[in-house]
Structure formats: structure tokens, C-alpha cells
Write a protein that holds these residues in place. Structure first.
Motif, PDB file in Angstrom:
ATOM      1  N   ARG A  37      27.871 -37.570 -42.503  1.00  0.00           N
ATOM      2  CA  ARG A  37      28.560 -36.281 -42.432  1.00  0.00           C
ATOM      3  C   ARG A  37      30.012 -36.523 -42.033  1.00  0.00           C
ATOM      4  NH1 ARG A  37      25.769 -31.493 -42.119  1.00  0.00           N
ATOM      5  NH2 ARG A  37      23.540 -31.699 -42.386  1.00  0.00           N
ATOM      6  N   PRO A  38      30.840 -36.919 -43.001  1.00  0.00           N
ATOM      7  CA  PRO A  38      32.244 -37.171 -42.659  1.00  0.00           C
ATOM      8  C   PRO A  38      32.948 -35.856 -42.318  1.00  0.00           C
ATOM      9  CG  PRO A  38      31.945 -37.281 -45.010  1.00  0.00           C
ATOM     10  CD  PRO A  38      30.575 -37.110 -44.410  1.00  0.00           C
ATOM     11  N   SER A  39      33.999 -35.963 -41.538  1.00  0.00           N
ATOM     12  CA  SER A  39      34.781 -34.773 -41.215  1.00  0.00           C
ATOM     13  C   SER A  39      36.232 -35.023 -41.592  1.00  0.00           C
ATOM     14  CB  SER A  39      34.663 -34.453 -39.728  1.00  0.00           C
ATOM     15  OG  SER A  39      35.242 -35.481 -38.962  1.00  0.00           O
ATOM     16  N   LEU A  40      36.930 -33.941 -41.893  1.00  0.00           N
ATOM     17  CA  LEU A  40      38.341 -34.059 -42.170  1.00  0.00           C
ATOM     18  C   LEU A  40      39.036 -32.790 -41.720  1.00  0.00           C
ATOM     19  CD1 LEU A  40      39.684 -33.397 -45.614  1.00  0.00           C
ATOM     20  CD2 LEU A  40      37.241 -33.157 -45.391  1.00  0.00           C
ATOM     21  N   ARG A  41      40.270 -32.943 -41.354  1.00  0.00           N
ATOM     22  CA  ARG A  41      41.071 -31.806 -40.903  1.00  0.00           C
ATOM     23  C   ARG A  41      41.618 -31.092 -42.138  1.00  0.00           C
ATOM     24  NH1 ARG A  41      42.445 -30.947 -35.966  1.00  0.00           N
ATOM     25  NH2 ARG A  41      42.070 -33.116 -35.431  1.00  0.00           N
ATOM     26  N   ILE A  42      41.451 -29.795 -42.186  1.00  0.00           N
ATOM     27  CA  ILE A  42      41.908 -28.998 -43.325  1.00  0.00           C
ATOM     28  C   ILE A  42      43.321 -28.500 -43.029  1.00  0.00           C
ATOM     29  CG2 ILE A  42      41.429 -26.996 -44.777  1.00  0.00           C
ATOM     30  CD1 ILE A  42      39.162 -28.984 -44.894  1.00  0.00           C
ATOM     31  N   ASP A  43      44.294 -28.920 -43.833  1.00  0.00           N
ATOM     32  CA  ASP A  43      45.659 -28.423 -43.668  1.00  0.00           C
ATOM     33  C   ASP A  43      45.875 -27.257 -44.643  1.00  0.00           C
ATOM     34  OD1 ASP A  43      45.896 -29.664 -46.118  1.00  0.00           O
ATOM     35  OD2 ASP A  43      47.391 -31.119 -45.487  1.00  0.00           O
ATOM     36  N   ASP A  44      47.061 -26.684 -44.657  1.00  0.00           N
ATOM     37  CA  ASP A  44      47.332 -25.505 -45.483  1.00  0.00           C
ATOM     38  C   ASP A  44      47.177 -25.793 -46.976  1.00  0.00           C
ATOM     39  OD1 ASP A  44      47.841 -23.983 -43.241  1.00  0.00           O
ATOM     40  OD2 ASP A  44      50.010 -24.318 -43.312  1.00  0.00           O
ATOM     41  N   ASP A  45      47.675 -26.947 -47.439  1.00  0.00           N
ATOM     42  CA  ASP A  45      47.582 -27.282 -48.862  1.00  0.00           C
ATOM     43  C   ASP A  45      46.132 -27.470 -49.299  1.00  0.00           C
ATOM     44  OD1 ASP A  45      50.341 -27.196 -49.139  1.00  0.00           O
ATOM     45  OD2 ASP A  45      50.583 -29.352 -48.787  1.00  0.00           O
ATOM     46  N   LEU A  46      45.356 -28.194 -48.494  1.00  0.00           N
ATOM     47  CA  LEU A  46      43.947 -28.407 -48.831  1.00  0.00           C
ATOM     48  C   LEU A  46      43.180 -27.093 -48.793  1.00  0.00           C
ATOM     49  CD1 LEU A  46      41.665 -30.308 -49.573  1.00  0.00           C
ATOM     50  CD2 LEU A  46      41.385 -30.844 -47.151  1.00  0.00           C
ATOM     51  N   ALA A  47      43.484 -26.229 -47.839  1.00  0.00           N
ATOM     52  CA  ALA A  47      42.817 -24.926 -47.760  1.00  0.00           C
ATOM     53  C   ALA A  47      43.099 -24.096 -49.011  1.00  0.00           C
ATOM     54  CB  ALA A  47      43.268 -24.181 -46.509  1.00  0.00           C
ATOM     55  N   ALA A  48      44.343 -24.124 -49.495  1.00  0.00           N
ATOM     56  CA  ALA A  48      44.694 -23.379 -50.708  1.00  0.00           C
ATOM     57  C   ALA A  48      43.976 -23.955 -51.924  1.00  0.00           C
ATOM     58  CB  ALA A  48      46.202 -23.398 -50.916  1.00  0.00           C
ATOM     59  N   ASP A  49      43.926 -25.294 -52.035  1.00  0.00           N
ATOM     60  CA  ASP A  49      43.226 -25.926 -53.151  1.00  0.00           C
ATOM     61  C   ASP A  49      41.734 -25.609 -53.110  1.00  0.00           C
ATOM     62  OD1 ASP A  49      45.623 -26.998 -54.007  1.00  0.00           O
ATOM     63  OD2 ASP A  49      45.263 -28.966 -53.100  1.00  0.00           O
ATOM     64  N   LEU A  50      41.135 -25.677 -51.937  1.00  0.00           N
ATOM     65  CA  LEU A  50      39.707 -25.362 -51.803  1.00  0.00           C
ATOM     66  C   LEU A  50      39.432 -23.899 -52.144  1.00  0.00           C
ATOM     67  CD1 LEU A  50      38.769 -27.376 -48.615  1.00  0.00           C
ATOM     68  CD2 LEU A  50      37.766 -27.650 -50.884  1.00  0.00           C
ATOM     69  N   ALA A  51      40.336 -23.008 -51.785  1.00  0.00           N
ATOM     70  CA  ALA A  51      40.144 -21.590 -52.101  1.00  0.00           C
ATOM     71  C   ALA A  51      40.059 -21.388 -53.611  1.00  0.00           C
ATOM     72  CB  ALA A  51      41.285 -20.765 -51.510  1.00  0.00           C
ATOM     73  N   GLU A  52      40.876 -22.131 -54.375  1.00  0.00           N
ATOM     74  CA  GLU A  52      40.826 -22.019 -55.836  1.00  0.00           C
ATOM     75  C   GLU A  52      39.496 -22.535 -56.382  1.00  0.00           C
ATOM     76  OE1 GLU A  52      42.963 -20.533 -57.896  1.00  0.00           O
ATOM     77  OE2 GLU A  52      44.137 -19.969 -56.149  1.00  0.00           O
TER      78      GLU A  52
END
Length: 134
Positions: free
Chosen positions: A23-38
Motif C-alpha cells: 500500500r504505497p502512499s504519495l502526497r497529492i499536490d495541486d497538479d496531481l489533484a487536478a489530473d486525478l479529477a479529470e
């Protein structure tokens, strides 16, 4: 003498991909959050979105390496892509994992091809050297 807080120490980063079941973890920054939202507009869970994105990128890498577009220790650069509407596409029988054919034209610069393959690359189409039919 005070002991150091264990959370102050940074762990060494793994050089290998996580194993199945990790179960890897990663910090979600603004750019990644926007890409994931799409992506999550179509793939509603975080896990599905990540699986789709990683799978698509991995297939791009495999295809480039299989067709020797770049060395296998180099990330290929995506130059173009083709999109389609799945509702209007013809359905085909599933047959394992396909590696797409290379795009038309020369794939390797002659100097790079000689270094990588040890021989010059053939022309893109063998019949291109013959005159057209009359």
C-alpha cells in the motif's frame, strides 16, 4: 542527551517498484489533484484511476521499447496520439496483450539505428524503391 524522534528520520527511498499487495502512499499536490479529477470523471475510484493511468503509460513504454524507438532504459517521448469514441468503435475479440505496430515511416535515425542495431535500417516500405505500375 535527548533521543531523536523516529519520525524526524527520513527513510531511504526504494529503488524497486512496490510488490503486489503493498500500500504505497504519495502526497497529492495541486497538479496531481487536478489530473486525478479529470481521470476520475470516468474511473470513479482513486484505485481505478491510478491503475488506468499507470497501465496506459506502461503500455506506451513497452511499445516503444519493443519497436526499439529508444533504448529500454530511457523513457520514450509521446509525439502524437489518436483518440476514439468507444461507443462507435468496432468490438474485437480479446486476444491477450497486444503491442501496437510502429507508426509508418522510419523509426530510428540512421546513425542511432546503426549504433543500436548494428546495421542500417531498411526502408519503410520495400515496394517504395520500385517504380509505380503503369
Amino acid at each position: 542527551m535527548a533521543t531523536a524522534n523516529p519520525t524526524d528520520r527520513q527513510k531511504a527511498k526504494k529503488a524497486t517498484p512496490p510488490a503486489a499487495g503493498d500500500r504505497p502512499s504519495l502526497r497529492i499536490d495541486d497538479d496531481l489533484a487536478a489530473d486525478l479529477a479529470e481521470i476520475m470523471r470516468v474511473h470513479p475510484t482513486f484505485a481505478e484511476a491510478v491503475r488506468q493511468a499507470v497501465g496506459q503509460l506502461a503500455m506506451q513504454y513497452r511499445t516503444a521499447w519493443a519497436h526499439q524507438v529508444c533504448p529500454s532504459d530511457t523513457a520514450p517521448v509521446l509525439l502524437a496520439y489518436q483518440l476514439g469514441n468507444p461507443a462507435t468503435m468496432r468490438r474485437t475479440r480479446p486476444v491477450g496483450q497486444r503491442v501496437p505496430s510502429p507508426p509508418p515511416g522510419r523509426q530510428l535515425r540512421p546513425a542511432f539505428a546503426g549504433e543500436l542495431l548494428g546495421r542500417p535500417t531498411p526502408s519503410a516500405r520495400p515496394d517504395a524503391q520500385r517504380p509505380a505500375r503503369t
